[in-house]
Design a protein around this motif. Structure first.
Motif, PDB file in Angstrom:
ATOM      1  N   GLN A  42      15.315 -39.791  28.288  1.00  0.00           N
ATOM      2  CA  GLN A  42      16.702 -40.226  28.198  1.00  0.00           C
ATOM      3  C   GLN A  42      17.047 -40.815  26.836  1.00  0.00           C
ATOM      4  O   GLN A  42      18.204 -41.098  26.580  1.00  0.00           O
ATOM      5  CB  GLN A  42      17.038 -41.224  29.303  1.00  0.00           C
ATOM      6  CG  GLN A  42      17.193 -40.541  30.646  1.00  0.00           C
ATOM      7  CD  GLN A  42      17.765 -41.449  31.705  1.00  0.00           C
ATOM      8  OE1 GLN A  42      17.064 -42.316  32.229  1.00  0.00           O
ATOM      9  NE2 GLN A  42      19.037 -41.260  32.014  1.00  0.00           N
ATOM     10  N   THR A  43      16.050 -40.967  25.963  1.00  0.00           N
ATOM     11  CA  THR A  43      16.320 -41.452  24.609  1.00  0.00           C
ATOM     12  C   THR A  43      15.569 -40.610  23.589  1.00  0.00           C
ATOM     13  O   THR A  43      14.469 -40.103  23.875  1.00  0.00           O
ATOM     14  CB  THR A  43      15.893 -42.932  24.416  1.00  0.00           C
ATOM     15  OG1 THR A  43      14.463 -43.026  24.476  1.00  0.00           O
ATOM     16  CG2 THR A  43      16.547 -43.854  25.446  1.00  0.00           C
ATOM     17  N   GLY A  44      16.169 -40.486  22.428  1.00  0.00           N
ATOM     18  CA  GLY A  44      15.530 -39.758  21.347  1.00  0.00           C
ATOM     19  C   GLY A  44      14.240 -40.407  20.905  1.00  0.00           C
ATOM     20  O   GLY A  44      13.263 -39.721  20.573  1.00  0.00           O
ATOM     21  N   GLU A  45      14.218 -41.715  20.905  1.00  0.00           N
ATOM     22  CA  GLU A  45      13.022 -42.440  20.485  1.00  0.00           C
ATOM     23  C   GLU A  45      11.833 -42.101  21.384  1.00  0.00           C
ATOM     24  O   GLU A  45      10.711 -41.899  20.905  1.00  0.00           O
ATOM     25  CB  GLU A  45      13.277 -43.957  20.487  1.00  0.00           C
ATOM     26  CG  GLU A  45      14.285 -44.422  19.450  1.00  0.00           C
ATOM     27  CD  GLU A  45      15.749 -44.322  19.899  1.00  0.00           C
ATOM     28  OE1 GLU A  45      16.623 -44.721  19.108  1.00  0.00           O
ATOM     29  OE2 GLU A  45      16.039 -43.844  21.015  1.00  0.00           O
ATOM     30  N   ALA A  46      12.075 -42.041  22.691  1.00  0.00           N
ATOM     31  CA  ALA A  46      11.002 -41.719  23.636  1.00  0.00           C
ATOM     32  C   ALA A  46      10.492 -40.295  23.410  1.00  0.00           C
ATOM     33  O   ALA A  46       9.281 -40.051  23.438  1.00  0.00           O
ATOM     34  CB  ALA A  46      11.494 -41.889  25.069  1.00  0.00           C
ATOM     35  N   LEU A  47      11.398 -39.367  23.161  1.00  0.00           N
ATOM     36  CA  LEU A  47      10.978 -37.991  22.900  1.00  0.00           C
ATOM     37  C   LEU A  47      10.173 -37.897  21.613  1.00  0.00           C
ATOM     38  O   LEU A  47       9.129 -37.244  21.570  1.00  0.00           O
ATOM     39  CB  LEU A  47      12.185 -37.057  22.835  1.00  0.00           C
ATOM     40  CG  LEU A  47      11.875 -35.617  22.404  1.00  0.00           C
ATOM     41  CD1 LEU A  47      10.877 -34.943  23.311  1.00  0.00           C
ATOM     42  CD2 LEU A  47      13.142 -34.810  22.330  1.00  0.00           C
ATOM     43  N   LEU A  48      10.621 -38.553  20.560  1.00  0.00           N
ATOM     44  CA  LEU A  48       9.886 -38.500  19.289  1.00  0.00           C
ATOM     45  C   LEU A  48       8.479 -39.063  19.442  1.00  0.00           C
ATOM     46  O   LEU A  48       7.529 -38.527  18.873  1.00  0.00           O
ATOM     47  CB  LEU A  48      10.645 -39.237  18.197  1.00  0.00           C
ATOM     48  CG  LEU A  48      11.899 -38.546  17.683  1.00  0.00           C
ATOM     49  CD1 LEU A  48      12.634 -39.452  16.696  1.00  0.00           C
ATOM     50  CD2 LEU A  48      11.582 -37.201  17.051  1.00  0.00           C
ATOM     51  N   ALA A  49       8.339 -40.130  20.207  1.00  0.00           N
ATOM     52  CA  ALA A  49       7.020 -40.721  20.425  1.00  0.00           C
ATOM     53  C   ALA A  49       6.119 -39.754  21.197  1.00  0.00           C
ATOM     54  O   ALA A  49       4.930 -39.628  20.899  1.00  0.00           O
ATOM     55  CB  ALA A  49       7.155 -42.041  21.174  1.00  0.00           C
ATOM     56  N   ALA A  50       6.677 -39.049  22.173  1.00  0.00           N
ATOM     57  CA  ALA A  50       5.891 -38.126  22.994  1.00  0.00           C
ATOM     58  C   ALA A  50       5.635 -36.796  22.300  1.00  0.00           C
ATOM     59  O   ALA A  50       4.626 -36.142  22.572  1.00  0.00           O
ATOM     60  CB  ALA A  50       6.610 -37.875  24.319  1.00  0.00           C
ATOM     61  N   GLU A  51       6.522 -36.395  21.417  1.00  0.00           N
ATOM     62  CA  GLU A  51       6.430 -35.075  20.779  1.00  0.00           C
ATOM     63  C   GLU A  51       5.160 -34.923  19.967  1.00  0.00           C
ATOM     64  O   GLU A  51       4.563 -33.857  19.940  1.00  0.00           O
ATOM     65  CB  GLU A  51       7.667 -34.839  19.902  1.00  0.00           C
ATOM     66  CG  GLU A  51       7.864 -33.408  19.475  1.00  0.00           C
ATOM     67  CD  GLU A  51       7.279 -33.096  18.113  1.00  0.00           C
ATOM     68  OE1 GLU A  51       6.929 -31.926  17.883  1.00  0.00           O
ATOM     69  OE2 GLU A  51       7.159 -34.009  17.286  1.00  0.00           O
ATOM     70  N   GLU A  52       4.710 -35.984  19.347  1.00  0.00           N
ATOM     71  CA  GLU A  52       3.513 -35.897  18.514  1.00  0.00           C
ATOM     72  C   GLU A  52       2.258 -35.601  19.317  1.00  0.00           C
ATOM     73  O   GLU A  52       1.332 -35.001  18.815  1.00  0.00           O
ATOM     74  CB  GLU A  52       3.350 -37.180  17.695  1.00  0.00           C
ATOM     75  CG  GLU A  52       4.395 -37.304  16.609  1.00  0.00           C
ATOM     76  CD  GLU A  52       4.100 -38.434  15.648  1.00  0.00           C
ATOM     77  OE1 GLU A  52       2.946 -38.571  15.221  1.00  0.00           O
ATOM     78  OE2 GLU A  52       5.047 -39.160  15.325  1.00  0.00           O
ATOM     79  N   GLY A  53       2.221 -36.008  20.578  1.00  0.00           N
ATOM     80  CA  GLY A  53       1.014 -35.804  21.372  1.00  0.00           C
ATOM     81  C   GLY A  53       1.078 -34.628  22.319  1.00  0.00           C
ATOM     82  O   GLY A  53       0.149 -34.403  23.085  1.00  0.00           O
ATOM     83  N   ASN A  54       2.156 -33.875  22.305  1.00  0.00           N
ATOM     84  CA  ASN A  54       2.334 -32.761  23.233  1.00  0.00           C
ATOM     85  C   ASN A  54       2.640 -31.480  22.487  1.00  0.00           C
ATOM     86  O   ASN A  54       3.123 -31.509  21.358  1.00  0.00           O
ATOM     87  CB  ASN A  54       3.485 -33.052  24.202  1.00  0.00           C
ATOM     88  CG  ASN A  54       3.125 -34.078  25.240  1.00  0.00           C
ATOM     89  OD1 ASN A  54       2.303 -33.831  26.100  1.00  0.00           O
ATOM     90  ND2 ASN A  54       3.734 -35.257  25.148  1.00  0.00           N
ATOM     91  N   GLU A  55       2.362 -30.382  23.137  1.00  0.00           N
ATOM     92  CA  GLU A  55       2.727 -29.078  22.581  1.00  0.00           C
ATOM     93  C   GLU A  55       3.865 -28.529  23.419  1.00  0.00           C
ATOM     94  O   GLU A  55       3.656 -27.796  24.378  1.00  0.00           O
ATOM     95  CB  GLU A  55       1.529 -28.142  22.604  1.00  0.00           C
ATOM     96  CG  GLU A  55       0.482 -28.525  21.586  1.00  0.00           C
ATOM     97  CD  GLU A  55      -0.578 -27.447  21.431  1.00  0.00           C
ATOM     98  OE1 GLU A  55      -0.260 -26.255  21.594  1.00  0.00           O
ATOM     99  OE2 GLU A  55      -1.724 -27.819  21.167  1.00  0.00           O
ATOM    100  N   PHE A  56       5.082 -28.923  23.054  1.00  0.00           N
ATOM    101  CA  PHE A  56       6.248 -28.436  23.766  1.00  0.00           C
ATOM    102  C   PHE A  56       6.543 -26.999  23.361  1.00  0.00           C
ATOM    103  O   PHE A  56       6.499 -26.661  22.180  1.00  0.00           O
ATOM    104  CB  PHE A  56       7.471 -29.313  23.466  1.00  0.00           C
ATOM    105  CG  PHE A  56       7.356 -30.724  23.971  1.00  0.00           C
ATOM    106  CD1 PHE A  56       7.118 -30.976  25.312  1.00  0.00           C
ATOM    107  CD2 PHE A  56       7.486 -31.794  23.108  1.00  0.00           C
ATOM    108  CE1 PHE A  56       7.018 -32.280  25.782  1.00  0.00           C
ATOM    109  CE2 PHE A  56       7.392 -33.093  23.563  1.00  0.00           C
ATOM    110  CZ  PHE A  56       7.154 -33.345  24.909  1.00  0.00           C
ATOM    111  N   HIS A  57       6.878 -26.172  24.341  1.00  0.00           N
ATOM    112  CA  HIS A  57       7.305 -24.796  24.076  1.00  0.00           C
ATOM    113  C   HIS A  57       8.631 -24.830  23.317  1.00  0.00           C
ATOM    114  O   HIS A  57       8.827 -24.082  22.366  1.00  0.00           O
ATOM    115  CB  HIS A  57       7.447 -24.040  25.393  1.00  0.00           C
ATOM    116  CG  HIS A  57       7.914 -22.639  25.247  1.00  0.00           C
ATOM    117  ND1 HIS A  57       7.066 -21.624  24.881  1.00  0.00           N
ATOM    118  CD2 HIS A  57       9.140 -22.081  25.398  1.00  0.00           C
ATOM    119  CE1 HIS A  57       7.745 -20.491  24.829  1.00  0.00           C
ATOM    120  NE2 HIS A  57       9.004 -20.739  25.129  1.00  0.00           N
ATOM    121  N   CYS A  58       9.528 -25.707  23.767  1.00  0.00           N
ATOM    122  CA  CYS A  58      10.787 -25.947  23.069  1.00  0.00           C
ATOM    123  C   CYS A  58      11.365 -27.265  23.566  1.00  0.00           C
ATOM    124  O   CYS A  58      10.871 -27.842  24.534  1.00  0.00           O
ATOM    125  CB  CYS A  58      11.781 -24.798  23.239  1.00  0.00           C
ATOM    126  SG  CYS A  58      12.508 -24.645  24.868  1.00  0.00           S
TER     127      CYS A  58
END
Length: 146
Positions: A37-53
């Protein structure tokens, strides 16, 4: 037989109902979903995950879609981004394309164009503006890349 995990899609929207609806749709199509629900949370998680998109709302409190595209562009590698918005404004499609988005969809987001954008997000390079989908599900001839 070893099966691979389903592709992981990141959803970012400040509206819980939108996250729920999109999450149900994507899971029904065999994707795994991580909702934020927040950009900050996504940015923190993005570094440790391999999102398809990443599928993200354009207008949110805090880091909005424009800010998120800028933040992601500073990273050496990041997943493709599909922008969704309920508040289309002149120039937004071109602006998000310039910031690296691969598609620009209008809410309410029709299932078929969203799923098509997800599938194309990893395989197509958009030469012009990213595809824009109108609320009725039709694709705008003026904004589709060629």
């Amino acid at each position: 037989m070893i099966s691979s995990p389903p592709p992981l899609i990141a959803l970012l929207d400040d509206e819980a109902q939108m996250l729920t609806a999109l999450g149900r749709l994507l899971r029904s199509q065999g994707f795994a979903v991580a909702a934020f629900q927040t950009g900050e949370a996504l940015l923190a998680a993005e570094e440790g995950n391999e999102f398809h998109c990443i599928i993200m709302d354009l207008h949110m409190p805090g880091l909005d879609g424009f800010d998120m595209l800028k933040a992601l562009s500073t990273r050496p590698v990041h997943p493709p981004v599909i922008i969704i918005t309920g508040h289309d404004e002149a120039g937004n499609c071109e602006r998000v394309k310039a910031l690296g988005a691969c598609a620009y969809l209008l809410k309410p987001v029709p299932a078929a164009p969203l799923l098509g954008a997800i599938l194309r997000s990893r395989t197509e390079t958009f030469a012009g503006s990213p595809p824009a989908v109108l609320n009725d599900g039709s694709i705008s001839d003026l904004l589709v890349s060629v």
